[in-house]
Write an enzyme that holds these catalytic residues in place. Structure first.
Site, short mmCIF file in Angstrom:
data_model
loop_
_atom_site.label_atom_id
_atom_site.label_comp_id
_atom_site.label_asym_id
_atom_site.label_seq_id
_atom_site.Cartn_x
_atom_site.Cartn_y
_atom_site.Cartn_z
CG ASP A 224 -1.87 1.18 1.23
OD1 ASP A 224 -2.99 1.01 0.73
OD2 ASP A 224 -1.50 2.26 1.73
CG ASN A 232 -4.50 11.37 -5.15
OD1 ASN A 232 -3.78 11.46 -6.13
ND2 ASN A 232 -5.14 10.26 -4.84
CG ASP A 241 -3.87 8.80 -12.10
OD1 ASP A 241 -4.31 8.22 -11.08
OD2 ASP A 241 -4.60 9.34 -12.95
CD GLU A 267 -4.56 3.94 -1.39
OE1 GLU A 267 -4.78 4.30 -0.23
OE2 GLU A 267 -5.41 4.01 -2.30
#
Length: 352
Positions: A224, A232, A241, A267
């Site tokens: 993770d 973000n 991304d 993620e």
């Protein structure tokens, strides 16, 4: 070039191959018919085939320039006219009526609009009916010897059968590629190119099946990206991304025939690996964590550190456990790693 663009390019190349095959075939046929019709002694039909030759060559040139619509439209117009003229001059017994059916098939696989295709097919049907009526009322303008009729009929019939078979093969290839593409899209994550969660069940089944053959245990790594929501929020989803692709590329940068990588969702990533001992799984996970930590991503001239937390489970040979249970255990270890400060590895060993 992304996967969608690659598929479109392949389909474009197949279309060009198919149309050029038709155009080159027409060139060859015209080069044969021009001297043949000259021997028969009809200048009008000779000129018709010269026109067909010029149009087929022009269509090839237009294809190379990317003017596919103009090439196919010009070609089908002239060949329809030529077929009608040949059938009127020599009659349907010479086999020129087959071309109307073949051309109707060619129109179907052009990249024209549906309304244009319908109009084109109707024109072919009307031309065939018109020639048939003319033949019944008037008869052929030139009476060919029986040997010429048999030869031309056999030649035209064979060419049209080959053309129809080739068109059918074209459709089958396109359909096969479409199925392959759909299957690939269904089981591949569009962002990273890795197998997705849908594909994971099959990958785990394969791993369980291979475990006995390899005589090794199975290690599951649940990975993770740390603080992904903050990444973000601070740098934007486009950079987020980029982070996911970076992690995926780092995982893929050390390929192994004994390792399978997939995107689990969001993620999170999954790595399935074959190991002899629990320590082997831990060492691989720790090496992966360090590689990602050592790598840097830059946004607005600022280096952004990317780290991951990893939970691992080692399944020995002969240990019976459901796939979902195994994944849940790896997930639990992952969350323990995150609660322990992130950027670390937590492992669980399943004892016999």
């Amino acid at each position: 070039m992304n996967q969608h663009e690659e598929v479109l390019n392949i389909e474009k190349q197949q279309f060009l191959h198919q149309t050029n095959l038709v155009y080159y075939g027409t060139v060859g046929m015209a080069l044969f018919l021009i001297p043949y019709m000259a021997v028969i002694g009809n200048l009008f039909v000779v000129l018709l085939n010269v026109l067909g030759l010029l149009v087929a060559v022009t269509a090839v040139v237009l294809n190379r320039k990317g003017q596919y619509l103009l090439a196919s439209l010009l070609f089908l117009m002239i060949i329809t006219f030529n077929s009608s003229a040949h059938a009127v001059v020599f009659g349907l017994s010479a086999g020129f009526g087959y071309y109307f059916l073949n051309q109707a098939g060619l129109i179907i696989y052009t990249n024209w609009r549906k309304s244009w295709k319908l109009i084109g097919v109707v024109i072919q049907f009307m031309a065939l009916v018109g020639v048939f009526v003319f033949y019944q009322v008037q008869g052929p303008l030139i009476e060919l010897a029986f040997g010429h009729l048999i030869f031309l009929h056999a030649l035209n019939g064979a060419l049209n059968i080959i053309g129809v078979a080739n068109s059918a093969n074209y459709f089958l290839r396109i359909a096969g590629r479409a199925n392959e593409t759909l299957a690939t899209l269904a089981y591949t994550d569009y962002l990273t190119g890795l197998p997705n969660r849908t594909a994971l069940e099959g990958l785990l089944n394969d791993a369980f099946d291979e475990q006995n053959n390899k005589a090794k245990g199975i290690g599951i790594m649940m990975i993770d990206v740390d603080h992904f929501k903050l990444i973000n929020d601070e740098y934007g989803h486009v950079f987020g991304d980029k982070v996911l692709k970076h992690v995926a590329d780092t995982l893929k940068a050390h390929p192994s025939h004994e390792q399978i990588i997939a995107r689990y969702g969001g993620e999170e990533f999954i790595v399935i690996t074959f190991c002899d001992t629990p320590q082997c799984v831990y060492d691989k996970a720790e090496a992966t964590r360090k590689r990602i930590e050592a790598s840097k991503l830059t946004v607005a001239d600022t280096d952004v550190e990317v780290t991951v937390s990893i939970g691992t489970v080692f399944k020995p040979i002969g240990y019976n456990i459901e796939q979902l249970t195994l994944l849940d255990m790896a997930d639990a270890c992952l969350y323990q790693a995150k609660r322990s400060g992130r950027n670390n590895v937590v492992s669980k060993i399943l004892n016999q």
